[in-house]
Design a protein around this motif. Structure first.
Motif, PDB file in Angstrom:
ATOM      1  N   GLY A  42       0.902  -1.138  -0.077  1.00  0.00           N
ATOM      2  CA  GLY A  42      -0.018  -0.217  -0.017  1.00  0.00           C
ATOM      3  C   GLY A  42       0.870   1.141  -0.016  1.00  0.00           C
ATOM      4  N   ALA A  43       0.511   2.338   1.043  1.00  0.00           N
ATOM      5  CA  ALA A  43       1.301   3.608   0.909  1.00  0.00           C
ATOM      6  C   ALA A  43       2.564   3.036   2.156  1.00  0.00           C
ATOM      7  N   GLY A  44       2.801   2.033   2.364  1.00  0.00           N
ATOM      8  CA  GLY A  44       3.867   1.711   3.356  1.00  0.00           C
ATOM      9  C   GLY A  44       3.895   1.642   4.737  1.00  0.00           C
ATOM     10  N   ALA A  45       2.577   2.120   5.248  1.00  0.00           N
ATOM     11  CA  ALA A  45       2.790   2.535   6.624  1.00  0.00           C
ATOM     12  C   ALA A  45       3.001   1.076   7.750  1.00  0.00           C
ATOM     13  N   LEU A  46       2.583   0.004   7.137  1.00  0.00           N
ATOM     14  CA  LEU A  46       3.097  -1.270   7.843  1.00  0.00           C
ATOM     15  C   LEU A  46       4.310  -1.489   7.761  1.00  0.00           C
ATOM     16  N   THR A  47       4.788  -1.464   6.368  1.00  0.00           N
ATOM     17  CA  THR A  47       6.124  -1.695   5.665  1.00  0.00           C
ATOM     18  C   THR A  47       7.239  -1.097   6.482  1.00  0.00           C
ATOM     19  N   LYS A  48       6.994   0.096   6.892  1.00  0.00           N
ATOM     20  CA  LYS A  48       7.797   1.061   7.809  1.00  0.00           C
ATOM     21  C   LYS A  48       7.995   0.585   9.058  1.00  0.00           C
ATOM     22  N   GLU A  49       7.281   0.095   9.660  1.00  0.00           N
ATOM     23  CA  GLU A  49       7.180  -0.467  11.246  1.00  0.00           C
ATOM     24  C   GLU A  49       7.993  -1.944  10.873  1.00  0.00           C
ATOM     25  N   LEU A  50       7.659  -2.536  10.015  1.00  0.00           N
ATOM     26  CA  LEU A  50       8.153  -3.761   9.765  1.00  0.00           C
ATOM     27  C   LEU A  50       9.815  -3.870   9.661  1.00  0.00           C
ATOM     28  N   CYS A  51      10.104  -2.854   8.749  1.00  0.00           N
ATOM     29  CA  CYS A  51      11.389  -2.376   8.632  1.00  0.00           C
ATOM     30  C   CYS A  51      12.239  -2.009   9.919  1.00  0.00           C
ATOM     31  N   GLU A  52      11.616  -1.455  10.860  1.00  0.00           N
ATOM     32  CA  GLU A  52      12.154  -1.077  12.010  1.00  0.00           C
ATOM     33  C   GLU A  52      12.209  -2.189  12.990  1.00  0.00           C
ATOM     34  N   PHE A  53      11.229  -2.961  13.080  1.00  0.00           N
ATOM     35  CA  PHE A  53      11.168  -4.388  14.018  1.00  0.00           C
ATOM     36  C   PHE A  53      12.045  -5.451  13.508  1.00  0.00           C
ATOM     37  N   SER A  54      12.386  -5.569  12.252  1.00  0.00           N
ATOM     38  CA  SER A  54      12.893  -6.699  11.578  1.00  0.00           C
ATOM     39  C   SER A  54      14.417  -6.691  10.950  1.00  0.00           C
ATOM     40  N   LYS A  55      15.017  -7.732  10.743  1.00  0.00           N
ATOM     41  CA  LYS A  55      16.311  -7.673   9.895  1.00  0.00           C
ATOM     42  C   LYS A  55      16.062  -7.123   8.544  1.00  0.00           C
ATOM     43  N   ARG A  56      15.219  -7.937   7.816  1.00  0.00           N
ATOM     44  CA  ARG A  56      14.720  -7.346   6.494  1.00  0.00           C
ATOM     45  C   ARG A  56      13.340  -7.670   6.001  1.00  0.00           C
ATOM     46  N   VAL A  57      12.867  -6.793   5.031  1.00  0.00           N
ATOM     47  CA  VAL A  57      11.583  -6.839   4.531  1.00  0.00           C
ATOM     48  C   VAL A  57      11.438  -7.131   2.983  1.00  0.00           C
ATOM     49  N   VAL A  58      10.766  -8.027   2.673  1.00  0.00           N
ATOM     50  CA  VAL A  58      10.289  -7.935   1.002  1.00  0.00           C
ATOM     51  C   VAL A  58       8.887  -7.735   1.116  1.00  0.00           C
ATOM     52  N   ALA A  59       8.667  -6.699   0.347  1.00  0.00           N
ATOM     53  CA  ALA A  59       7.342  -6.276   0.339  1.00  0.00           C
ATOM     54  C   ALA A  59       6.800  -6.226  -1.371  1.00  0.00           C
ATOM     55  N   ILE A  60       5.648  -6.942  -1.393  1.00  0.00           N
ATOM     56  CA  ILE A  60       5.237  -7.262  -2.718  1.00  0.00           C
ATOM     57  C   ILE A  60       3.688  -6.221  -3.001  1.00  0.00           C
ATOM     58  N   GLU A  61       3.760  -5.579  -4.066  1.00  0.00           N
ATOM     59  CA  GLU A  61       2.683  -4.618  -4.227  1.00  0.00           C
ATOM     60  C   GLU A  61       2.491  -4.495  -5.448  1.00  0.00           C
ATOM     61  N   ILE A  62       1.001  -4.830  -6.050  1.00  0.00           N
ATOM     62  CA  ILE A  62       0.675  -4.882  -7.435  1.00  0.00           C
ATOM     63  C   ILE A  62       0.517  -3.480  -7.965  1.00  0.00           C
ATOM     64  N   ASP A  63       0.365  -2.567  -7.180  1.00  0.00           N
ATOM     65  CA  ASP A  63      -0.206  -1.220  -7.907  1.00  0.00           C
ATOM     66  C   ASP A  63       1.109  -0.540  -8.194  1.00  0.00           C
ATOM     67  N   GLN A  64       1.498  -0.406  -9.370  1.00  0.00           N
ATOM     68  CA  GLN A  64       2.537   0.534  -9.846  1.00  0.00           C
ATOM     69  C   GLN A  64       2.341   1.913  -9.449  1.00  0.00           C
TER      70      GLN A  64
END
Ligand code: SAM
Length: 267
Positions: A42-64
């Motif tokens: 999406g707009a990355g709200a959860l992505t940002k938190e996951l990046c802070e909490f974890s070693k690495r994040v792979v995020a897949i998004e369909i919407d270019q």
């Protein structure tokens, strides 16, 4: 994000509340050693938190169209992939991770079940699943035999673990506000919990649920063209309906059928 138009067809209902986003990371028990797969950034709200909490994040998004927004995050431990998750071979997703990964997502509602099935059945590396899904799907995931919500999704989840509803989330927490409330469901993925091939188990269970009104005997005969008399000789009550059978009973049933298949081959 200013002139972004939300796309209903992609199930775009975004989260913004920081406490909730952090809560999801806590629900998923993410720590600094973990690699995470996020589906639908999406707009990355959860992505940002996951990046802070974890070693690495792979995020897949369909919407270019979300590319510029997501690329702005600029976290060193983030890999972004713009594609349809259902079109990427699961083995290719597995290959993106060193060892195991935790799947965390606020899932697009229109394809929740296919995503759950894809990762439970095909991934060799997913170690836990923590997903925001609409309440009705959450109830189906955790349902026990005999209840109205019990079905193929419940049995599939029970085959791979013990899903639990970890939190209820009001529809008001999303932007735009959807028509349904949601829940976060979590489960550890336990492979080899039962001593039977997962694909074979799935094919038998799926056939049994094909028509809920019919007995498992009729569903199985219709789907696999089994000989009715041969099935009835097995030590199993085939007059029951799929919704009455717990996961252990489905495993016993699948094992009995696997045996007749084997006997048939050796003749
Ligand atoms: N993670 C964000 C959040 O929590 O605010 C967005 C969640 S929104 C419910 C679901 C996201 O999944 C949307 O951004 C949508 O574009 C994306 N999506 C929908 N279908 C997808 C697919 N097949 N593959 C990858 N992403 C998809």
């Amino acid at each position: 994000m200013m002139d972004f138009v939300f796309k209903k067809r992609f199930g775009q209902n975004f989260l913004t509340d920081k406490n909730l986003l952090r809560g999801i990371c806590t629900d998923a028990q993410i720590c600094k050693d973990d690699e995470v797969l996020e589906i639908g950034a999406g707009a990355g709200a959860l992505t940002k938190e996951l990046c802070e909490f974890s070693k690495r994040v792979v995020a897949i998004e369909i919407d270019q169209d979300l590319k510029p927004v997501l690329e702005k995050i600029g976290a060193k431990n983030l890999t972004l992939i713009f594609d349809d998750v259902l079109k990427i071979e699961t083995v290719k997703i597995d290959d993106m991770f060193e060892k195991t990964f935790k799947l965390v997502a606020n899932l697009p509602y229109y394809i929740t079940s296919p995503i759950i099935f894809k990762f439970l059945r095909e991934s060799k590396k997913v170690s836990s699943i923590t997903i925001m899904v609409q309440k009705e799907v959450a109830q189906r995931m955790v349902a026990k035999s005999g209840s109205k919500d019990y079905g193929l999704l419940s049995v599939s989840c029970a085959f791979f673990g013990t899903p639990l509803i970890l939190r209820n989330v009001s529809r008001k927490m999303f932007c735009p506000i959807p028509d349904v409330d949601s829940c976060v469901v979590g489960m550890k993925v336990e492979r080899g919990k039962f001593d039977i091939d997962a694909d074979f188990f799935y094919s038998i269970t799926k056939a049994c649920f094909k028509s809920r009104r019919k007995t498992i005997l009729n569903n199985l005969v219709e789907e696999f063209k089994f000989n009715k008399n041969q099935l009835c000789l097995l030590p199993f009550d085939f007059t029951r309906r799929a919704e009455e059978l717990g996961v252990n009973e489905f495993v016993s049933l699948a094992k009995l059928i696997a045996n007749i298949n084997e006997e048939g081959k050796s003749k």
